[in-house]
Design a protein around this motif. Structure first.
Motif, PDB file in Angstrom:
ATOM      1  N   PRO A 122      57.528  96.957 -60.001  1.00  0.00           N
ATOM      2  CA  PRO A 122      58.845  96.864 -59.344  1.00  0.00           C
ATOM      3  C   PRO A 122      59.049  97.879 -58.234  1.00  0.00           C
ATOM      4  O   PRO A 122      59.870  97.679 -57.345  1.00  0.00           O
ATOM      5  N   THR A 123      58.296  98.996 -58.250  1.00  0.00           N
ATOM      6  CA  THR A 123      58.432 100.013 -57.210  1.00  0.00           C
ATOM      7  C   THR A 123      57.426  99.822 -56.085  1.00  0.00           C
ATOM      8  O   THR A 123      57.314 100.658 -55.199  1.00  0.00           O
ATOM      9  N   GLY A 124      56.657  98.714 -56.120  1.00  0.00           N
ATOM     10  CA  GLY A 124      55.713  98.431 -55.048  1.00  0.00           C
ATOM     11  C   GLY A 124      54.338  99.018 -55.237  1.00  0.00           C
ATOM     12  O   GLY A 124      53.486  98.917 -54.344  1.00  0.00           O
ATOM     13  N   GLU A 125      54.047  99.637 -56.369  1.00  0.00           N
ATOM     14  CA  GLU A 125      52.739 100.219 -56.619  1.00  0.00           C
ATOM     15  C   GLU A 125      51.780  99.158 -57.147  1.00  0.00           C
ATOM     16  O   GLU A 125      52.199  98.153 -57.712  1.00  0.00           O
ATOM     17  N   PRO A 126      50.437  99.366 -56.960  1.00  0.00           N
ATOM     18  CA  PRO A 126      49.464  98.391 -57.474  1.00  0.00           C
ATOM     19  C   PRO A 126      49.617  98.187 -58.973  1.00  0.00           C
ATOM     20  O   PRO A 126      49.784  99.153 -59.729  1.00  0.00           O
ATOM     21  N   GLY A 127      49.562  96.940 -59.405  1.00  0.00           N
ATOM     22  CA  GLY A 127      49.709  96.621 -60.821  1.00  0.00           C
ATOM     23  C   GLY A 127      48.448  96.020 -61.396  1.00  0.00           C
ATOM     24  O   GLY A 127      47.350  96.554 -61.223  1.00  0.00           O
ATOM     25  N   LEU A 128      48.580  94.876 -62.051  1.00  0.00           N
ATOM     26  CA  LEU A 128      47.463  94.265 -62.755  1.00  0.00           C
ATOM     27  C   LEU A 128      46.634  93.389 -61.830  1.00  0.00           C
ATOM     28  O   LEU A 128      47.138  92.789 -60.890  1.00  0.00           O
ATOM     29  N   ALA A 129      45.330  93.315 -62.122  1.00  0.00           N
ATOM     30  CA  ALA A 129      44.424  92.486 -61.333  1.00  0.00           C
ATOM     31  C   ALA A 129      44.523  91.035 -61.775  1.00  0.00           C
ATOM     32  O   ALA A 129      44.926  90.723 -62.890  1.00  0.00           O
ATOM     33  N   ASN A 130      44.145  90.125 -60.879  1.00  0.00           N
ATOM     34  CA  ASN A 130      44.146  88.686 -61.159  1.00  0.00           C
ATOM     35  C   ASN A 130      42.934  88.054 -60.463  1.00  0.00           C
ATOM     36  O   ASN A 130      42.874  88.071 -59.238  1.00  0.00           O
ATOM     37  N   PRO A 131      41.942  87.526 -61.190  1.00  0.00           N
ATOM     38  CA  PRO A 131      41.889  87.368 -62.653  1.00  0.00           C
ATOM     39  C   PRO A 131      41.685  88.701 -63.374  1.00  0.00           C
ATOM     40  O   PRO A 131      41.325  89.703 -62.750  1.00  0.00           O
ATOM     41  N   ARG A 132      41.869  88.648 -64.680  1.00  0.00           N
ATOM     42  CA  ARG A 132      41.832  89.849 -65.500  1.00  0.00           C
ATOM     43  C   ARG A 132      40.997  89.580 -66.748  1.00  0.00           C
ATOM     44  O   ARG A 132      41.163  88.561 -67.414  1.00  0.00           O
ATOM     45  N   VAL A 133      40.077  90.492 -67.055  1.00  0.00           N
ATOM     46  CA  VAL A 133      39.211  90.353 -68.226  1.00  0.00           C
ATOM     47  C   VAL A 133      39.564  91.440 -69.223  1.00  0.00           C
ATOM     48  O   VAL A 133      39.692  92.618 -68.864  1.00  0.00           O
ATOM     49  N   LEU A 134      39.751  91.046 -70.486  1.00  0.00           N
ATOM     50  CA  LEU A 134      40.170  91.974 -71.534  1.00  0.00           C
ATOM     51  C   LEU A 134      39.279  91.825 -72.758  1.00  0.00           C
ATOM     52  O   LEU A 134      38.708  90.761 -73.013  1.00  0.00           O
ATOM     53  N   LEU A 135      39.179  92.894 -73.522  1.00  0.00           N
ATOM     54  CA  LEU A 135      38.583  92.842 -74.851  1.00  0.00           C
ATOM     55  C   LEU A 135      39.728  92.786 -75.851  1.00  0.00           C
ATOM     56  O   LEU A 135      40.513  93.722 -75.961  1.00  0.00           O
ATOM     57  N   ASP A 136      39.851  91.680 -76.558  1.00  0.00           N
ATOM     58  CA  ASP A 136      40.944  91.509 -77.510  1.00  0.00           C
ATOM     59  C   ASP A 136      40.603  92.118 -78.864  1.00  0.00           C
ATOM     60  O   ASP A 136      41.392  92.875 -79.430  1.00  0.00           O
ATOM     61  N   GLN A 137      39.449  91.789 -79.411  1.00  0.00           N
ATOM     62  CA  GLN A 137      39.042  92.308 -80.713  1.00  0.00           C
ATOM     63  C   GLN A 137      37.552  92.629 -80.696  1.00  0.00           C
ATOM     64  O   GLN A 137      36.774  91.960 -80.018  1.00  0.00           O
ATOM     65  N   ALA A 138      37.185  93.644 -81.460  1.00  0.00           N
ATOM     66  CA  ALA A 138      35.768  93.981 -81.683  1.00  0.00           C
ATOM     67  C   ALA A 138      35.730  94.863 -82.925  1.00  0.00           C
ATOM     68  O   ALA A 138      35.959  96.068 -82.850  1.00  0.00           O
ATOM     69  N   TRP A 139      35.506  94.259 -84.097  1.00  0.00           N
ATOM     70  CA  TRP A 139      35.577  95.026 -85.336  1.00  0.00           C
ATOM     71  C   TRP A 139      34.451  94.675 -86.296  1.00  0.00           C
ATOM     72  O   TRP A 139      33.843  93.609 -86.217  1.00  0.00           O
ATOM     73  N   LEU A 140      34.207  95.623 -87.192  1.00  0.00           N
ATOM     74  CA  LEU A 140      33.201  95.483 -88.240  1.00  0.00           C
ATOM     75  C   LEU A 140      33.885  95.709 -89.580  1.00  0.00           C
ATOM     76  O   LEU A 140      34.639  96.672 -89.748  1.00  0.00           O
ATOM     77  N   ARG A 141      33.618  94.828 -90.552  1.00  0.00           N
ATOM     78  CA  ARG A 141      34.264  94.912 -91.857  1.00  0.00           C
ATOM     79  C   ARG A 141      33.216  94.935 -92.965  1.00  0.00           C
ATOM     80  O   ARG A 141      32.237  94.178 -92.935  1.00  0.00           O
ATOM     81  N   PHE A 142      33.457  95.802 -93.966  1.00  0.00           N
ATOM     82  CA  PHE A 142      32.583  95.888 -95.131  1.00  0.00           C
ATOM     83  C   PHE A 142      33.381  96.508 -96.272  1.00  0.00           C
ATOM     84  O   PHE A 142      34.539  96.908 -96.093  1.00  0.00           O
ATOM     85  N   ASP A 143      32.789  96.586 -97.453  1.00  0.00           N
ATOM     86  CA  ASP A 143      33.494  97.150 -98.600  1.00  0.00           C
ATOM     87  C   ASP A 143      32.623  98.165 -99.309  1.00  0.00           C
ATOM     88  O   ASP A 143      31.408  98.238 -99.103  1.00  0.00           O
ATOM     89  N   ILE A 144      33.252  98.972-100.148  1.00  0.00           N
ATOM     90  CA  ILE A 144      32.574  99.931-101.005  1.00  0.00           C
ATOM     91  C   ILE A 144      32.824  99.519-102.446  1.00  0.00           C
ATOM     92  O   ILE A 144      33.959  99.594-102.931  1.00  0.00           O
ATOM     93  N   GLU A 145      31.772  99.053-103.106  1.00  0.00           N
ATOM     94  CA  GLU A 145      31.852  98.634-104.505  1.00  0.00           C
ATOM     95  C   GLU A 145      32.942  97.599-104.747  1.00  0.00           C
ATOM     96  O   GLU A 145      33.551  97.575-105.814  1.00  0.00           O
TER      97      GLU A 145
END
Length: 553
Positions: free
Chosen positions: A194-217
């Protein structure tokens, strides 16, 4: 109308409006009313007792309250089962960012299912350990204003593409990655703030999720990486959803927020159905806490750059979820350096023929300053130096409270209607709209959290009559402090096993200059040193029309 005007008007419309989603069968999944995860065959937690957790807070015999308005910590499937019947497909519209379905009703089947054989013990090879899929989401919407002709009506056509890799080499180990591409041909390659400064790029690439799951006993369950966690029971206003830098947009079909990097430890008490969580957070939880995610998947203000780059900046969170009779209670706390500690309490319960829910978020003072304009002053008075704005931090506790009730009515043979109301009290909100333009220029304007008192009424029809693949939703949101309102009608239709068609229409009315009819004009002005500050004009919104197509593979 200038390009700056169109950009600002489109940003405001996108922040405040967006369509809703489908509901579950029988008593509808309430998350579907305003855009969440209808289909939750797979969850991001890892134990059967999580049926009583925050990720799925409602008892089985009542509607899943998390589902009414979009997303929960237990992120459901990203792909729809190809073998599903037409009717089942209607019930199971997934979110864009969720893992594909597990073989069973929860992630726990994969991590701790008693009928599976662990490759850790048997050293068995797993057939087809890697799944690849995603979703393609096309949308188009128009936003009319009082000052624009039909030909000058603002138009946008955002596209989202999600792709995932889901690796499950054993029944106790899983890795999941989601990448996202967003693009809108109607906006420039580099947007502006809104103040005229550079904002988000278009197109835009994002990492939404990247997780590892495991359990102990098979007793302690761990998930590490960028993931989704949602707390609280509010359907529109969700003040205890602490573990996300952005506010959820309750009016969107899908929750487009990206995940947060954290280490989550879950310890269930299976015999009681209780759950306990300890979380270490490696993302900044406060940099953009007031922003919503708009229809293109972008925050409505530019996030501050405040990375967690030292051990002292790592945040911590604790949560306990217990079942007491028919009620499910949650207690939570979050702390991070340079941020105010936050505490939350939420509940959901059946009460006779209705379902009730509520939550309270507490912290001392605020992370960002509040503003007080002199009585009768205009924004132009402030910008020209005729009036001084007072910036201050409130003293004492600043509670935010949500409460709601809904009733499911069965009519005909298999038709269900859900009628609900919700109220939100925001102690840090503003009692009138006089300062909204100044907040907008300061990038402190928080859609759906700028007022002090809010209310909502909604009616959901799940596949009425012979419309076995179509659901409707009509609702009204009101800023009770400035007397502005928006009413919307939403439709979702499952055309094919993989294709969902969405459509909506909305109208704005009430007080001109209020949140849902926000419009103002600031003329060009020249400072004493000769610097010229361009004027800003935000036209008053009147209506929105939109449609969308989603394909899951």
């Amino acid at each position: 109308m200038s390009p700056r005007t169109l950009t600002l008007a489109a940003a405001l419309s996108a922040a405040l409006v967006g369509p809703a989603a489908l509901a579950q069968s029988e008593r509808p999944d309430e998350n579907a009313l305003f855009g969440g995860d209808d289909a939750k065959p797979a969850q991001t937690e890892a134990h059967p007792s999580e049926a009583k957790s925050s990720e799925q807070t409602a008892p089985a015999e009542r509607p899943d309250e998390d589902a009414l308005f979009g997303g929960d910590e237990q992120r459901g499937s990203t792909a729809v089962d190809a073998s599903a019947s037409g009717e089942d497909a209607v019930q199971r519209q997934p979110s864009l960012t969720e893992p594909p379905p597990e073989p069973g009703d929860r992630d726990t089947d994969a991590l701790s299912g008693p009928m599976t054989r662990s490759a850790f013990d048997a050293e068995e090879a797993v057939d087809d350990p890697l799944k690849i899929g995603g979703q393609f989401y096309l949308r188009g919407y128009a936003a009319g204003t009082e000052e624009s002709s039909f030909g000058d009506t603002n138009f946008a056509a955002p596209t989202l593409v999600d792709g995932y890799f889901d690796a499950r080499p054993t029944d106790r180990l899983r890795a999941f990655v989601v990448g996202r591409l967003s693009y809108d041909p109607t906006v420039p390659a580099q947007t502006l703030t809104p103040t005229g400064e550079p904002g988000l790029a278009n197109p835009r690439v994002l990492l939404d999720q990247a997780w590892l799951r495991f359990d102990i006993e098979r007793t302690v369950f761990l998930t590490v990486g960028k993931q989704h966690v949602k707390w609280g029971t509010g359907q529109i206003w969700n003040p205890t959803d602490f573990l996300s830098p952005q506010r959820r947009n309750p009016l969107a079909f899908v929750d487009l927020r990206t995940g947060v990097y954290m280490l989550k430890v879950h310890v269930p008490w299976e015999t009681r159905g209780w759950n306990f969580y300890g979380i270490a957070v490696m993302d900044d939880l406060g940099s953009n806490s007031g922003a919503l995610i708009d229809n293109a998947g972008n925050p409505t203000s530019t996030p501050a750059d405040n990375p967690v780059d030292s051990l002292g900046r790592i945040g911590g969170a604790l949560r306990a979820e217990v079942v007491v009779g028919p009620a499910e209670l949650g207690l939570s706390a979050v702390a991070q350096r340079d941020r105010k500690p936050r505490f939350g309490f939420d509940l959901s319960s059946g009460l006779g023929p209705v379902d009730v829910y509520g939550e309270i978020g507490l912290k001392k003072s605020t992370d960002q300053p509040q503003y007080r304009l002199p009585e009768g002053a205009t924004v132009d008075d402030v910008l020209t130096g005729k009036a001084q704005v007072e910036a201050f931090f409130p003293s004492g506790l600043t509670p935010q409270v949500t409460g709601g009730v809904n009733y499911s009515l069965t009519y005909g043979e298999n038709d269900v209607a859900v009628l609900g109301v919700e109220y939100f009290y925001n102690s840090t909100g503003y009692p009138s709209s006089i300062g909204y333009p100044y907040l907008f220029l300061q990038q402190a304007y928080q859609p759906l959290y700028v007022g002090r008192h809010y209310g909502a009424v909604y009616l959901f029809l799940d596949r009425p009559g012979s419309l076995e693949r179509t659901s409707f939703n009509v609702f009204t949101l009101a800023n009770l402090s400035d007397n502005s309102l928006i009413t919307r009608l939403n439709m979702t239709h499952r055309a094919l096993s993989y294709l969902t068609v969405e459509g909506y229409g909305a109208v704005h009315y009430g007080h001109k200059g209020g949140e849902f009819r926000l419009g103002f004009s600031i003329p060009e002005r020249q400072l004493g040193d000769g610097t010229v500050i361009p004027g800003i004009a935000v036209p008053v919104p009147t209506f929105e029309l939109g449609a969308g197509l989603r394909i899951s593979i």
